[in-house]
Write an enzyme that holds these catalytic residues in place. Structure first.
Site, PDB file in Angstrom:
ATOM      1  N   HIS A 166      73.330 100.393  47.995  1.00 39.29           N
ATOM      2  CA  HIS A 166      71.990  99.980  47.519  1.00 39.29           C
ATOM      3  C   HIS A 166      71.667 100.593  46.148  1.00 39.29           C
ATOM      4  O   HIS A 166      70.505 100.817  45.823  1.00 39.29           O
ATOM      5  CB  HIS A 166      70.884 100.368  48.508  1.00 39.29           C
ATOM      6  CG  HIS A 166      71.164  99.963  49.921  1.00 39.29           C
ATOM      7  ND1 HIS A 166      70.693  98.784  50.469  1.00 39.29           N
ATOM      8  CD2 HIS A 166      71.885 100.566  50.889  1.00 39.29           C
ATOM      9  CE1 HIS A 166      71.102  98.692  51.724  1.00 39.29           C
ATOM     10  NE2 HIS A 166      71.841  99.758  52.009  1.00 39.29           N
ATOM     11  N   SER A 287      73.203  98.849  17.087  1.00 43.58           N
ATOM     12  CA  SER A 287      72.023  98.002  16.965  1.00 43.58           C
ATOM     13  C   SER A 287      71.662  97.902  15.494  1.00 43.58           C
ATOM     14  O   SER A 287      71.836  98.855  14.737  1.00 43.58           O
ATOM     15  CB  SER A 287      70.871  98.634  17.749  1.00 43.58           C
ATOM     16  OG  SER A 287      69.633  98.235  17.203  1.00 43.58           O
ATOM     17  N   LYS A 293      71.610 103.579  18.819  1.00 42.92           N
ATOM     18  CA  LYS A 293      72.177 102.802  19.930  1.00 42.92           C
ATOM     19  C   LYS A 293      73.701 102.699  19.904  1.00 42.92           C
ATOM     20  O   LYS A 293      74.313 102.529  18.869  1.00 42.92           O
ATOM     21  CB  LYS A 293      71.625 101.360  19.923  1.00 42.92           C
ATOM     22  CG  LYS A 293      70.176 101.217  20.297  1.00 42.92           C
ATOM     23  CD  LYS A 293      69.817 101.671  21.697  1.00 42.92           C
ATOM     24  CE  LYS A 293      70.312 100.779  22.808  1.00 42.92           C
ATOM     25  NZ  LYS A 293      69.617  99.477  22.858  1.00 42.92           N
ATOM     26  N   GLU A 300      79.074  93.891  28.822  1.00 43.54           N
ATOM     27  CA  GLU A 300      77.988  92.942  29.088  1.00 43.54           C
ATOM     28  C   GLU A 300      78.468  91.500  28.957  1.00 43.54           C
ATOM     29  O   GLU A 300      78.096  90.623  29.739  1.00 43.54           O
ATOM     30  CB  GLU A 300      76.829  93.171  28.117  1.00 43.54           C
ATOM     31  CG  GLU A 300      76.104  94.476  28.321  1.00 43.54           C
ATOM     32  CD  GLU A 300      75.118  94.728  27.195  1.00 43.54           C
ATOM     33  OE1 GLU A 300      73.952  94.369  27.342  1.00 43.54           O
ATOM     34  OE2 GLU A 300      75.524  95.274  26.148  1.00 43.54           O
TER      35      GLU A 300
END
Ligand code: ARG
Length: 509
Positions: A166, A287, A293, A300
């Site tokens: 979970h 970024s 970043k 992704e």
């Protein structure tokens, strides 16, 4: 140009019954050269095998065969030089190869190649030939990823980290256990891909348009020359079915799903909050506005590309739904989803392999967090069962209350004296040493001993057996690749022998 060509009102090789050409828009709408460009080598090899078979069966003469093979060699050389471009106005790869042959060998010979063959069996043959090689490439790449996962797992059988259910801390596991779980999952993907290969690798060639042919062809000979495992016997089914394409896409979709789960854990585990892994800079990006970043973009995209592969599977299923039997032009649309899905999956495996190879593990942080969130509570309950002979449910209750009190007091299972005090209040007297050893994540890990558990011995055993399985599984695609190469070399050797004046009868056919 021959006399017959001059008299034609349609410029098409199939134009006999037509009085003019197709509208440009119709041609643009229907031509398939972009997808077909993937299958030029297969179309040439298929044509060589078909011609050899026709001559061997006495359907065309040896002179016809020699001219056809000469022409096909020229086309092949041009293709290998990168100079064979498919012309859109010729519709597809089959017509392009044939048109080329007409120029090189003359229409009287080129025209004979299409005896006992239709574009319907030809396209299914080419597609299957291309597909089977790409399946093997993917299996090879996947074995590479499995090897890297197992190599990175080595030596981390005692590196403790939180195991999740979970997405919440559940029980301590080892880093090697986590990494090898993906190598384990991919063994099933290998099996699915291997099964897809078997379903794909049956030759439709010689099924002709739908009904077979009245010529005395030898389909088995052509199948053998093309490296197929056998013939897709039923002609109507052979030209009209694409369930083998669905089978492949289903295997790819499931594989992509497993890859996306690995990618997702890379995204999660590399966040500040988890802080368990550091993705290498080569596999991350920055970024344009936020200077701090470092984004896990490749992982992704692996996650994101999964949708495209699922979509391609659905596209293929929908293409086939309720399609009447035999070849329908709809089937031309089988190739873009196949090629696209194959490419996405292959690229994803390559990217994730490099990412796994170069990722850094923050093992200290893993150790730190695994002790802070009650991950050893189950082991403490187990200990009470084993030592006190209490029913597991009672022990679950005792430890549950202990956890609630610790949370209230702002403590964890690492605060052994508090654990001792609270347990004593619940009627369970344990020494601090006992508690320290039971609640220590490292010791907890070491105690797991069941088959397939996260215990170091179990993980070492699984790593060895998985390693053996990966190597054994990888042999199958390698052997299959070698058999395809052999079949290609054999066909090519026969072509050479015939071009040097030999007869198909002397070629061991
Ligand atoms: N381009 C077609 C395809 O990919 C080849 C077969 C066409 N057959 C036909 N009868 N028009 O399916």
């Amino acid at each position: 140009m021959s006399n017959d060509d001059k008299d034609k009102k349609s410029s098409k090789l199939w134009g006999g019954r037509f009085s003019g050409d197709m509208a440009d828009i119709a041609l643009n709408y229907s031509e398939s050269t972009e997808a077909d460009a993937e299958m030029i080598a297969e179309d040439i090899w298929g044509s060589q095998a078909h011609a050899i078979m026709l001559a061997k069966c006495g359907i065309i003469s040896e002179e016809d065969l020699r001219k056809i093979l000469q022409g096909l060699r020229k086309t092949e050389a041009e293709y290998e030089r990168g100079a064979f471009e498919l012309k859109k106005e010729l519709e597809d790869v089959h017509m392009n190869v044939e048109a080329h042959l007409r120029e090189d060998a003359g229409p009287e010979f080129a025209g004979k190649l299409h005896t006992a063959r239709s574009r319907n069996d030809q396209v299914a043959t080419d597609t299957k030939m291309h597909l089977r090689s790409r399946i093997l490439d993917i299996q090879e790449a996947l074995a590479g990823l499995q090897n890297v996962l197992l190599a990175r797992a080595e030596g981390h059988e005692n590196t403790v980290m939180p195991g999740y259910t979970h997405t919440q801390h559940a029980q301590p596991i080892s880093l090697a256990f986590w990494l090898s779980s993906y190598a384990s999952a991919f063994t099933r993907d290998q099996r699915r891909l291997g099964n897809a290969f078997e379903i794909v690798n049956q030759s439709p060639l010689g099924a002709a348009a739908l009904a077979g042919t009245s010529f005395p062809i030898d389909r088995e000979l052509a199948a053998e020359l093309l490296g197929f495992d056998g013939c897709h016997e039923h002609a109507l089914d052979a030209v009209g079915s694409r369930d083998w394409a669905v089978e492949t896409l289903a295997a790819l979709a499931m594989l992509m799903c497993n890859l996306s789960r690995l990618a997702e854990e890379f995204v999660l585990f590399s966040t500040y909050e988890y802080g368990m892994i550091e993705i290498s800079e080569a596999w991350a990006s920055g970024s344009s506005i936020m200077p701090q970043k470092k984004n896990p973009c490749i992982a992704e995209l692996a996650r994101g590309n999964t949708g495209a592969v699922y979509g391609r599977l659905m596209e293929m299923l929908t293409l086939l739904k309720a399609l009447p039997g035999g070849y329908n032009r709809d089937l031309q649309q089988d190739k873009p989803p196949l090629w696209h899905a194959l490419k996405l999956v292959h690229n994803t495996i390559i990217a994730l392999t490099a990412m796994v190879e170069t990722v850094e593990f923050n093992t200290e942080h893993m150790r730190e967090v695994v002790g802070k969130n009650f991950a050893t509570a189950t082991e403490l309950a187990n200990y009470l069962v084993a030592e006190r002979g209490l029913p597991f449910r009672d022990c679950h209750e005792i430890v549950g209350q202990l956890v609630a009190t610790l949370i209230e007091e702002g403590k964890t299972l690492d605060d052994h004296e508090d654990v001792q005090r609270i347990l004593a209040d619940e009627g369970q007297e344990l020494s601090v040493e006992e508690i320290a050893s039971v609640c220590d994540p490292q010791a907890c890990l070491a105690r797991q001993c069941s088959l397939g558990s996260t215990g170091p011995e179990s993980v070492k055993k699984m790593r060895t057996s998985l390693n053996e399985k990966v190597q054994a599984d990888a042999k199958v695609p390698w052997e299959r690749m070698a058999r395809l190469d052999e079949a290609h070399a054999r066909t090519s050797g026969i072509v050479d022998a015939i071009l040097q004046g030999g007869s198909p009868d002397d070629c061991g056919l």
